[in-house]
Design a protein around this motif. Structure first.
Motif, PDB file in Angstrom:
ATOM      1  N   ALA A 106      -8.893  14.064   6.432  1.00  0.00           N
ATOM      2  CA  ALA A 106      -9.599  13.763   5.125  1.00  0.00           C
ATOM      3  C   ALA A 106      -9.047  14.861   4.042  1.00  0.00           C
ATOM      4  O   ALA A 106      -9.127  14.618   2.868  1.00  0.00           O
ATOM      5  CB  ALA A 106     -10.990  13.691   5.053  1.00  0.00           C
ATOM      6  N   GLU A 107      -8.884  16.067   4.577  1.00  0.00           N
ATOM      7  CA  GLU A 107      -8.487  17.214   3.818  1.00  0.00           C
ATOM      8  C   GLU A 107      -7.192  17.164   2.955  1.00  0.00           C
ATOM      9  O   GLU A 107      -7.337  17.566   2.046  1.00  0.00           O
ATOM     10  CB  GLU A 107      -8.817  18.571   4.850  1.00  0.00           C
ATOM     11  CG  GLU A 107      -8.646  19.789   4.005  1.00  0.00           C
ATOM     12  CD  GLU A 107      -8.939  21.033   4.931  1.00  0.00           C
ATOM     13  OE1 GLU A 107      -8.238  21.971   4.726  1.00  0.00           O
ATOM     14  OE2 GLU A 107      -9.645  20.964   5.832  1.00  0.00           O
ATOM     15  N   HIS A 108      -6.341  16.566   3.591  1.00  0.00           N
ATOM     16  CA  HIS A 108      -4.895  16.558   3.239  1.00  0.00           C
ATOM     17  C   HIS A 108      -4.468  15.285   3.013  1.00  0.00           C
ATOM     18  O   HIS A 108      -4.384  14.501   4.047  1.00  0.00           O
ATOM     19  CB  HIS A 108      -4.021  17.448   4.037  1.00  0.00           C
ATOM     20  CG  HIS A 108      -4.459  18.859   4.117  1.00  0.00           C
ATOM     21  ND1 HIS A 108      -4.235  19.760   3.290  1.00  0.00           N
ATOM     22  CD2 HIS A 108      -5.203  19.532   5.422  1.00  0.00           C
ATOM     23  CE1 HIS A 108      -4.717  20.962   3.815  1.00  0.00           C
ATOM     24  NE2 HIS A 108      -5.181  20.910   4.918  1.00  0.00           N
ATOM     25  N   ALA A 109      -3.991  14.793   1.825  1.00  0.00           N
ATOM     26  CA  ALA A 109      -3.565  13.462   1.545  1.00  0.00           C
ATOM     27  C   ALA A 109      -2.202  13.326   2.131  1.00  0.00           C
ATOM     28  O   ALA A 109      -1.516  14.320   2.458  1.00  0.00           O
ATOM     29  CB  ALA A 109      -3.266  13.397  -0.055  1.00  0.00           C
ATOM     30  N   MET A 110      -2.041  11.932   2.589  1.00  0.00           N
ATOM     31  CA  MET A 110      -0.605  11.493   3.253  1.00  0.00           C
ATOM     32  C   MET A 110       0.361  11.522   1.979  1.00  0.00           C
ATOM     33  O   MET A 110       0.196  11.138   0.946  1.00  0.00           O
ATOM     34  CB  MET A 110      -0.728  10.363   3.899  1.00  0.00           C
ATOM     35  CG  MET A 110      -1.620  10.407   5.007  1.00  0.00           C
ATOM     36  SD  MET A 110      -1.126  11.361   6.369  1.00  0.00           S
ATOM     37  CE  MET A 110      -2.872  11.767   7.023  1.00  0.00           C
ATOM     38  N   ARG A 111       1.684  11.985   2.183  1.00  0.00           N
ATOM     39  CA  ARG A 111       2.726  11.808   1.380  1.00  0.00           C
ATOM     40  C   ARG A 111       3.108  10.199   1.287  1.00  0.00           C
ATOM     41  O   ARG A 111       3.627   9.758   2.313  1.00  0.00           O
ATOM     42  CB  ARG A 111       3.795  12.608   1.673  1.00  0.00           C
ATOM     43  CG  ARG A 111       3.573  14.174   1.651  1.00  0.00           C
ATOM     44  CD  ARG A 111       4.776  14.841   2.338  1.00  0.00           C
ATOM     45  NE  ARG A 111       5.331  14.571   3.759  1.00  0.00           N
ATOM     46  CZ  ARG A 111       4.814  14.951   4.935  1.00  0.00           C
ATOM     47  NH1 ARG A 111       3.711  15.445   4.989  1.00  0.00           N
ATOM     48  NH2 ARG A 111       5.467  14.276   6.078  1.00  0.00           N
ATOM     49  N   THR A 112       3.148   9.674   0.187  1.00  0.00           N
ATOM     50  CA  THR A 112       4.087   8.396   0.121  1.00  0.00           C
ATOM     51  C   THR A 112       4.816   8.330  -1.221  1.00  0.00           C
ATOM     52  O   THR A 112       4.782   9.165  -2.010  1.00  0.00           O
ATOM     53  CB  THR A 112       2.729   7.128  -0.098  1.00  0.00           C
ATOM     54  OG1 THR A 112       2.297   7.555  -1.612  1.00  0.00           O
ATOM     55  CG2 THR A 112       1.777   7.341   1.066  1.00  0.00           C
ATOM     56  N   PRO A 113       5.728   7.294  -1.306  1.00  0.00           N
ATOM     57  CA  PRO A 113       6.515   7.162  -2.285  1.00  0.00           C
ATOM     58  C   PRO A 113       5.762   7.139  -3.704  1.00  0.00           C
ATOM     59  O   PRO A 113       6.273   7.499  -4.804  1.00  0.00           O
ATOM     60  CB  PRO A 113       7.526   5.954  -2.076  1.00  0.00           C
ATOM     61  CG  PRO A 113       7.046   5.791  -0.650  1.00  0.00           C
ATOM     62  CD  PRO A 113       6.042   6.127  -0.432  1.00  0.00           C
ATOM     63  N   MET A 114       4.512   6.679  -3.654  1.00  0.00           N
ATOM     64  CA  MET A 114       3.610   6.410  -4.773  1.00  0.00           C
ATOM     65  C   MET A 114       2.777   7.763  -5.061  1.00  0.00           C
ATOM     66  O   MET A 114       1.943   7.932  -6.002  1.00  0.00           O
ATOM     67  CB  MET A 114       2.666   5.541  -4.804  1.00  0.00           C
ATOM     68  CG  MET A 114       3.291   4.042  -4.507  1.00  0.00           C
ATOM     69  SD  MET A 114       2.195   2.837  -4.101  1.00  0.00           S
ATOM     70  CE  MET A 114       0.795   3.368  -3.286  1.00  0.00           C
ATOM     71  N   GLY A 115       2.962   8.751  -4.274  1.00  0.00           N
ATOM     72  CA  GLY A 115       2.156  10.142  -4.538  1.00  0.00           C
ATOM     73  C   GLY A 115       1.280  10.186  -3.424  1.00  0.00           C
ATOM     74  O   GLY A 115       1.096   9.297  -2.427  1.00  0.00           O
ATOM     75  N   PRO A 116       0.382  11.284  -3.264  1.00  0.00           N
ATOM     76  CA  PRO A 116      -0.402  11.545  -2.122  1.00  0.00           C
ATOM     77  C   PRO A 116      -1.628  10.380  -2.141  1.00  0.00           C
ATOM     78  O   PRO A 116      -1.951   9.762  -3.084  1.00  0.00           O
ATOM     79  CB  PRO A 116      -1.307  12.817  -2.637  1.00  0.00           C
ATOM     80  CG  PRO A 116      -0.567  13.399  -3.858  1.00  0.00           C
ATOM     81  CD  PRO A 116       0.227  12.108  -4.484  1.00  0.00           C
ATOM     82  N   LEU A 117      -1.880  10.104  -0.827  1.00  0.00           N
ATOM     83  CA  LEU A 117      -2.714   8.910  -0.492  1.00  0.00           C
ATOM     84  C   LEU A 117      -4.028   9.626   0.426  1.00  0.00           C
ATOM     85  O   LEU A 117      -3.506   9.962   1.611  1.00  0.00           O
ATOM     86  CB  LEU A 117      -2.280   7.912  -0.163  1.00  0.00           C
ATOM     87  CG  LEU A 117      -3.066   6.430   0.086  1.00  0.00           C
ATOM     88  CD1 LEU A 117      -3.782   6.079  -1.011  1.00  0.00           C
ATOM     89  CD2 LEU A 117      -2.261   5.399   0.901  1.00  0.00           C
ATOM     90  N   ALA A 118      -5.213   9.519   0.086  1.00  0.00           N
ATOM     91  CA  ALA A 118      -6.306   9.971   1.186  1.00  0.00           C
ATOM     92  C   ALA A 118      -6.382   9.006   2.229  1.00  0.00           C
ATOM     93  O   ALA A 118      -6.413   7.908   1.941  1.00  0.00           O
ATOM     94  CB  ALA A 118      -7.514  10.031   0.294  1.00  0.00           C
ATOM     95  N   VAL A 119      -6.600   9.404   3.359  1.00  0.00           N
ATOM     96  CA  VAL A 119      -6.645   8.735   4.377  1.00  0.00           C
ATOM     97  C   VAL A 119      -7.587   8.845   5.397  1.00  0.00           C
ATOM     98  O   VAL A 119      -7.813  10.199   5.709  1.00  0.00           O
ATOM     99  CB  VAL A 119      -5.289   8.458   5.483  1.00  0.00           C
ATOM    100  CG1 VAL A 119      -5.305   7.626   6.611  1.00  0.00           C
ATOM    101  CG2 VAL A 119      -4.286   7.868   4.516  1.00  0.00           C
ATOM    102  N   THR A 120      -8.495   8.014   5.773  1.00  0.00           N
ATOM    103  CA  THR A 120      -9.413   8.308   6.822  1.00  0.00           C
ATOM    104  C   THR A 120      -9.266   7.590   8.254  1.00  0.00           C
ATOM    105  O   THR A 120      -8.302   6.474   8.220  1.00  0.00           O
ATOM    106  CB  THR A 120     -10.787   8.111   6.291  1.00  0.00           C
ATOM    107  OG1 THR A 120     -11.149   6.727   5.933  1.00  0.00           O
ATOM    108  CG2 THR A 120     -11.009   8.716   4.971  1.00  0.00           C
ATOM    109  N   VAL A 121      -9.871   8.202   8.963  1.00  0.00           N
ATOM    110  CA  VAL A 121      -9.850   7.282  10.332  1.00  0.00           C
ATOM    111  C   VAL A 121     -11.474   7.178  11.027  1.00  0.00           C
ATOM    112  O   VAL A 121     -12.225   7.769  10.674  1.00  0.00           O
ATOM    113  CB  VAL A 121      -9.115   7.926  11.462  1.00  0.00           C
ATOM    114  CG1 VAL A 121      -7.542   8.373  11.142  1.00  0.00           C
ATOM    115  CG2 VAL A 121      -9.471   9.462  11.774  1.00  0.00           C
TER     116      VAL A 121
END
Length: 129
Positions: A106-121
């Protein structure tokens, strides 16, 4: 009847057997299996396509691998889920690991073509003692 940890996750639904002999908990041996699933990934895939979902899955896999404790193993089970086999782990240690993994992702967003995206599990844990 309490089943061995890996049988609870793998034996009943036809998933592949564990990839290493160390991950196959013997009946009565302490250990844990933690299953992680990427929250809302199916919805993201539907909205933005499979390439975005695949990229997120790969980044999560890389980060999970870095968080894997010594002596543990990780494998993918399909449906964009991951299993940590934690031989000799206790319920408390597995729960602490879940919290660590969730916080780290949760601390670091994932890189995507649209920009950073927060992801949780989300996580589920089975323990044997």
């Amino acid at each position: 009847m309490v089943l061995p940890v890996t049988e609870r996750f793998l034996g009943r639904d036809g998933r592949a057997a564990p990839t290493s002999p160390d991950s196959d908990a013997a009946a009565g041996s302490p250990g844990a299996v933690v299953a992680f699933g990427i929250a809302n990934l199916a919805a993201l895939e539907e909205l933005f396509g499979s390439a975005l979902a695949d990229g997120i899955e790969e980044q999560v896999a890389e980060r999970l691998q870095l968080l894997l404790p010594m002596g543990a193993s990780m494998r993918r089970t399909g449906n964009r889920r991951f299993l940590f086999d934690l031989p000799q782990s206790t319920e408390a240690a597995a729960a602490a690991l879940v919290q660590t993994v969730q916080a780290a992702l949760a601390e670091h967003a994932m890189r995507t073509p649209m920009g950073p995206l927060a992801v949780t599990v989300s996580a589920g844990c089975a323990c044997s003692d």
